[in-house]
Design a protein around this motif. Structure first.
Motif, PDB file in Angstrom:
ATOM      1  N   UNK A 165       0.851  -1.198   0.000  1.00 10.55           N
ATOM      2  CA  UNK A 165       0.000   0.000   0.000  1.00 10.55           C
ATOM      3  C   UNK A 165       0.886   1.247   0.000  1.00 10.55           C
ATOM      4  N   UNK A 166       1.906   1.243   0.870  1.00  9.58           N
ATOM      5  CA  UNK A 166       2.799   2.392   0.965  1.00  9.58           C
ATOM      6  C   UNK A 166       3.470   2.661  -0.380  1.00  9.58           C
ATOM      7  N   UNK A 167       3.867   1.578  -1.066  1.00  7.67           N
ATOM      8  CA  UNK A 167       4.555   1.758  -2.345  1.00  7.67           C
ATOM      9  C   UNK A 167       3.616   2.231  -3.449  1.00  7.67           C
ATOM     10  N   UNK A 168       2.324   1.886  -3.377  1.00 14.51           N
ATOM     11  CA  UNK A 168       1.389   2.415  -4.377  1.00 14.51           C
ATOM     12  C   UNK A 168       1.360   3.929  -4.272  1.00 14.51           C
ATOM     13  N   UNK A 169       1.305   4.404  -3.023  1.00 18.35           N
ATOM     14  CA  UNK A 169       1.230   5.855  -2.819  1.00 18.35           C
ATOM     15  C   UNK A 169       2.540   6.517  -3.258  1.00 18.35           C
ATOM     16  N   UNK A 170       3.658   5.905  -2.904  1.00 20.61           N
ATOM     17  CA  UNK A 170       4.954   6.488  -3.279  1.00 20.61           C
ATOM     18  C   UNK A 170       5.117   6.584  -4.786  1.00 20.61           C
ATOM     19  N   UNK A 171       4.642   5.560  -5.491  1.00 17.90           N
ATOM     20  CA  UNK A 171       4.714   5.596  -6.953  1.00 17.90           C
ATOM     21  C   UNK A 171       3.794   6.706  -7.463  1.00 17.90           C
ATOM     22  N   UNK A 172       2.577   6.726  -6.902  1.00 11.38           N
ATOM     23  CA  UNK A 172       1.577   7.698  -7.348  1.00 11.38           C
ATOM     24  C   UNK A 172       2.041   9.132  -7.164  1.00 11.38           C
ATOM     25  N   UNK A 173       2.812   9.397  -6.123  1.00  5.98           N
ATOM     26  CA  UNK A 173       3.250  10.772  -5.877  1.00  5.98           C
ATOM     27  C   UNK A 173       4.590  11.062  -6.557  1.00  5.98           C
ATOM     28  N   UNK A 174       5.116  10.076  -7.252  1.00 11.04           N
ATOM     29  CA  UNK A 174       6.384  10.287  -7.971  1.00 11.04           C
ATOM     30  C   UNK A 174       7.605  10.269  -7.073  1.00 11.04           C
ATOM     31  N   UNK A 175       7.442   9.830  -5.829  1.00 10.27           N
ATOM     32  CA  UNK A 175       8.566   9.863  -4.885  1.00 10.27           C
ATOM     33  C   UNK A 175       9.722   8.949  -5.293  1.00 10.27           C
ATOM     34  N   UNK A 176       9.420   7.984  -6.158  1.00 14.70           N
ATOM     35  CA  UNK A 176      10.489   7.045  -6.516  1.00 14.70           C
ATOM     36  C   UNK A 176      11.006   7.280  -7.942  1.00 14.70           C
ATOM     37  N   UNK A 177      10.656   8.431  -8.507  1.00 12.61           N
ATOM     38  CA  UNK A 177      11.045   8.721  -9.885  1.00 12.61           C
ATOM     39  C   UNK A 177      12.572   8.764  -9.982  1.00 12.61           C
ATOM     40  N   UNK A 178      13.123   8.019 -10.921  1.00 13.71           N
ATOM     41  CA  UNK A 178      14.567   8.038 -11.157  1.00 13.71           C
ATOM     42  C   UNK A 178      15.399   7.429 -10.039  1.00 13.71           C
ATOM     43  N   UNK A 179      14.777   6.669  -9.179  1.00 15.55           N
ATOM     44  CA  UNK A 179      15.499   6.154  -8.010  1.00 15.55           C
ATOM     45  C   UNK A 179      16.594   5.151  -8.425  1.00 15.55           C
ATOM     46  N   UNK A 229      13.396  -0.357 -11.620  1.00 17.35           N
ATOM     47  CA  UNK A 229      12.930  -0.506 -12.999  1.00 17.35           C
ATOM     48  C   UNK A 229      11.881   0.546 -13.332  1.00 17.35           C
ATOM     49  N   UNK A 230      10.884   0.696 -12.452  1.00 16.14           N
ATOM     50  CA  UNK A 230       9.833   1.686 -12.715  1.00 16.14           C
ATOM     51  C   UNK A 230      10.414   3.099 -12.732  1.00 16.14           C
ATOM     52  N   UNK A 231      11.376   3.339 -11.840  1.00 15.80           N
ATOM     53  CA  UNK A 231      11.964   4.677 -11.721  1.00 15.80           C
ATOM     54  C   UNK A 231      12.701   5.108 -12.970  1.00 15.80           C
ATOM     55  N   UNK A 232      13.111   4.129 -13.781  1.00 10.24           N
ATOM     56  CA  UNK A 232      13.904   4.492 -14.955  1.00 10.24           C
ATOM     57  C   UNK A 232      13.143   4.443 -16.268  1.00 10.24           C
ATOM     58  N   UNK A 233      11.940   3.855 -16.260  1.00 12.23           N
ATOM     59  CA  UNK A 233      11.220   3.755 -17.545  1.00 12.23           C
ATOM     60  C   UNK A 233      10.300   4.957 -17.741  1.00 12.23           C
ATOM     61  N   UNK A 234      10.027   5.321 -19.008  1.00 11.39           N
ATOM     62  CA  UNK A 234       9.098   6.434 -19.234  1.00 11.39           C
ATOM     63  C   UNK A 234       7.707   6.059 -18.717  1.00 11.39           C
ATOM     64  N   UNK A 235       7.077   6.973 -18.023  1.00 12.37           N
ATOM     65  CA  UNK A 235       5.745   6.698 -17.463  1.00 12.37           C
ATOM     66  C   UNK A 235       5.804   5.695 -16.327  1.00 12.37           C
ATOM     67  N   UNK A 236       7.013   5.476 -15.807  1.00 13.40           N
ATOM     68  CA  UNK A 236       7.224   4.418 -14.816  1.00 13.40           C
ATOM     69  C   UNK A 236       6.428   4.603 -13.545  1.00 13.40           C
ATOM     70  N   UNK A 237       6.239   5.857 -13.124  1.00 14.72           N
ATOM     71  CA  UNK A 237       5.521   6.061 -11.863  1.00 14.72           C
ATOM     72  C   UNK A 237       4.061   5.621 -11.999  1.00 14.72           C
ATOM     73  N   UNK A 238       3.492   5.838 -13.190  1.00 15.06           N
ATOM     74  CA  UNK A 238       2.115   5.409 -13.398  1.00 15.06           C
ATOM     75  C   UNK A 238       2.017   3.875 -13.380  1.00 15.06           C
ATOM     76  N   UNK A 239       2.907   3.247 -14.157  1.00 13.31           N
ATOM     77  CA  UNK A 239       2.885   1.780 -14.201  1.00 13.31           C
ATOM     78  C   UNK A 239       3.204   1.187 -12.825  1.00 13.31           C
ATOM     79  N   UNK A 240       4.130   1.834 -12.146  1.00 18.36           N
ATOM     80  CA  UNK A 240       4.522   1.354 -10.821  1.00 18.36           C
ATOM     81  C   UNK A 240       3.351   1.427  -9.857  1.00 18.36           C
ATOM     82  N   UNK A 241       2.633   2.544  -9.940  1.00 18.22           N
ATOM     83  CA  UNK A 241       1.475   2.695  -9.051  1.00 18.22           C
ATOM     84  C   UNK A 241       0.451   1.593  -9.360  1.00 18.22           C
ATOM     85  N   UNK A 242       0.198   1.407 -10.653  1.00 19.62           N
ATOM     86  CA  UNK A 242      -0.765   0.391 -11.058  1.00 19.62           C
ATOM     87  C   UNK A 242      -0.325  -0.988 -10.560  1.00 19.62           C
TER      88      UNK A 242
END
Ligand code: PFF
Length: 456
Positions: free
Chosen positions: A119-133, A301-314
């Motif tokens: 659950x915590x990671x869904x929110x982190x992805x959704x808010x972009x907190x893990x972008x480019x990590x 992986x999600x942090x480095x792909x285009x649109x990764x935060x959206x896919x990561x959240x999903x």
């Protein structure tokens, strides 16, 4: 055919049973646990033993548990008691159900804590907190999360409330639709992730790691771990499949439905391995990442792909649902038993069972911070105190014991006529299955267990 009806209702079709049982078996066990256990226990050696356990012991037991449920049409404890009584045998067979319910109760407490992380990671992805990590960043973010008991408590509480809410309404309403749509979506996202990892990560090394078997790496401890995980991932030995079987329509073919469930479950675990290990290898992450593996690799992986935060959240939202459909199947046998035995209302029973597991979950989440301690188990060091202990006691002890007793019950206590009546047939398939359930499964489980604790 069926001589009883369940007071808790029935699935509307055979397909719904398949969906619900797949929902129960596919969960954190496949995506969180399988990869890190494979990493810890020597890759290919573990995977091979795991697959053998699934096909030779797990699949036959899946049929056996479904059969007990459908014949008894009650909670596991009461079904076992009634069926033993029908055969003129001791009512103490109910104890097998008691062990199962105890295991469910222990498992749900730590399961909910880990589901809280998703659950915590869904929110982190959704808010972009893990972008480019980066890999190092993902590791420290995960470590920060588990070091903070207050945050863990909040997520654990939210997840448990969700589970209790679904179970109180009855597993059928809501669940059917959720599983029908969300499971295929999760499956597709996993396939997509495997594709991405294959392109960007070290796929050759992954295939080599997961499927090349080093015979010397097969130790008695590895075998017991693989066996225990086979039970865990198929939701066996805990009453979950028995209770779902008790809602199965009388005309559904048990072999057909259970084989589909087993195949889906195995496929999802292997896909998760293929998605995660390429990232482990290209980023030089240590294989001993244990419980954090999925949370420290996929965000990279999600942090480095285009649109990764959206896919990561999903992805993490779908993982929450996969965990939820498993958690409700852990709570359901306890709730059904409370309703039958204490005449409680379903809502009250669900709250009681959920609340007590929630309290136990607090002990689990403190195992990562304030109460953390290390201990050795079958030659491996475990870092997460009581969390690891509960996990190990249930998967390497309670589930094999429950599985062993279930096999003996169906193979030796139930009369062959009853078994044939439920399974509908006596062809070659039946004969192979009956041999596995009577001889091979109990013997293998007993030997694996005794061998690991160095008795034989
Ligand atoms: N099979 C679930 C998983 O792999 O995540 C976990 C589980 C569900 C275990 C239900 C046991 C159970 F009764």
């Amino acid at each position: 055919m069926s001589i009883r009806t369940s007071m808790h209702g029935q699935w509307s079709s055979r397909l719904i049973f398949i969906l619900a049982a797949t929902g129960s078996s596919v969960g954190l066990g496949n995506i969180w646990k399988f990869p890190y256990m494979a990493g810890q226990n020597g890759g290919g050696a573990f995977v091979l033993v795991y697959l053998i356990c699934i096909f030779m012991i797990g699949a036959p037991l899946l049929m056996a548990e479904t059969l007990i449920g459908r014949r008894g049409r009650q909670s596991p404890i009461n079904s076992l008691e009634t069926l033993a009584w029908d055969e003129g045998r001791s009512r103490s067979w109910r104890m097998v159900g008691v062990i199962g319910i105890l295991a469910s109760w222990l498992i749900i407490s730590f399961y909910s804590v880990v589901a809280g992380w998703t659950l915590a990671y869904s929110v982190r992805m959704g808010t972009g907190a893990l972008d480019g990590v980066t890999a190092a960043g993902a590791t420290s973010i995960f470590n920060e999360l588990i070091a903070d008991p207050e945050r863990l408590l909040a997520w654990h509480t939210i997840f448990m409330v969700l589970t209790v809410a679904v179970v109180s309404r009855g597993v059928r309403s809501g669940l059917e639709q959720a599983v029908r749509v969300l499971m295929p979506l999760l499956f597709m996202l996993l396939l997509f992730l495997v594709g991405y990892s294959a392109l960007k990560g070290d796929f050759t090394q992954t295939v080599d790691f997961l499927f090349t078997v080093d015979i010397n790496a097969i130790t008695p401890a590895t075998v017991l771990m693989a066996l225990g995980h086979a039970f865990f991932t198929l939701s066996l030995g805990m009453g979950a499949i028995m209770i779902y079987g008790s809602y199965l329509p009388a005309d559904a073919s048990i072999p057909r439905v259970t084989i589909q469930v087993m195949l889906m479950d195995t496929l999802v675990a292997l896909l998760a391995g293929l998605a995660i290990f390429p990232i482990v290898f290209t980023n030089d992450l240590p294989l001993t990442k244990e419980v954090g593996l999925v949370f420290q690799t996929l965000p990279v992986a999600f942090g480095q792909m285009p649109g990764g935060m959206f896919f990561g959240m999903l992805f993490f939202i779908l993982l929450v649902f996969a965990a939820l459909t498993s958690a409700i199947s852990l709570l359901e046998p306890i709730v059904a038993w409370l309703v039958e035995s204490l005449s409680l209302k379903r809502v009250h029973a669900a709250i009681m069972a959920g609340f007590s597991s929630w309290v136990l979950g607090i002990v689990m989440l403190l195992s990562f911070n304030h109460w953390a301690f290390e201990f050795d188990f079958l030659g491996q060091t475990r870092a997460n105190g009581l969390f690891d202990m509960f996990d190990l006691v249930t998967t390497t002890f309670l589930l094999p014991v429950g599985g062993f007793a279930t096999a003996v019950f169906v193979g030796w206590i139930l009369s062959k006529l009853v078994v044939i009546d439920e399974l509908g047939g006596h062809g070659v398939f039946f004969r192979v299955w009956y041999f596995l359930i009577r001889y091979a499964a109990p013997l293998a489980v007993a030997l694996i267990f005794l061998n690991a604790i160095e008795v034989v």
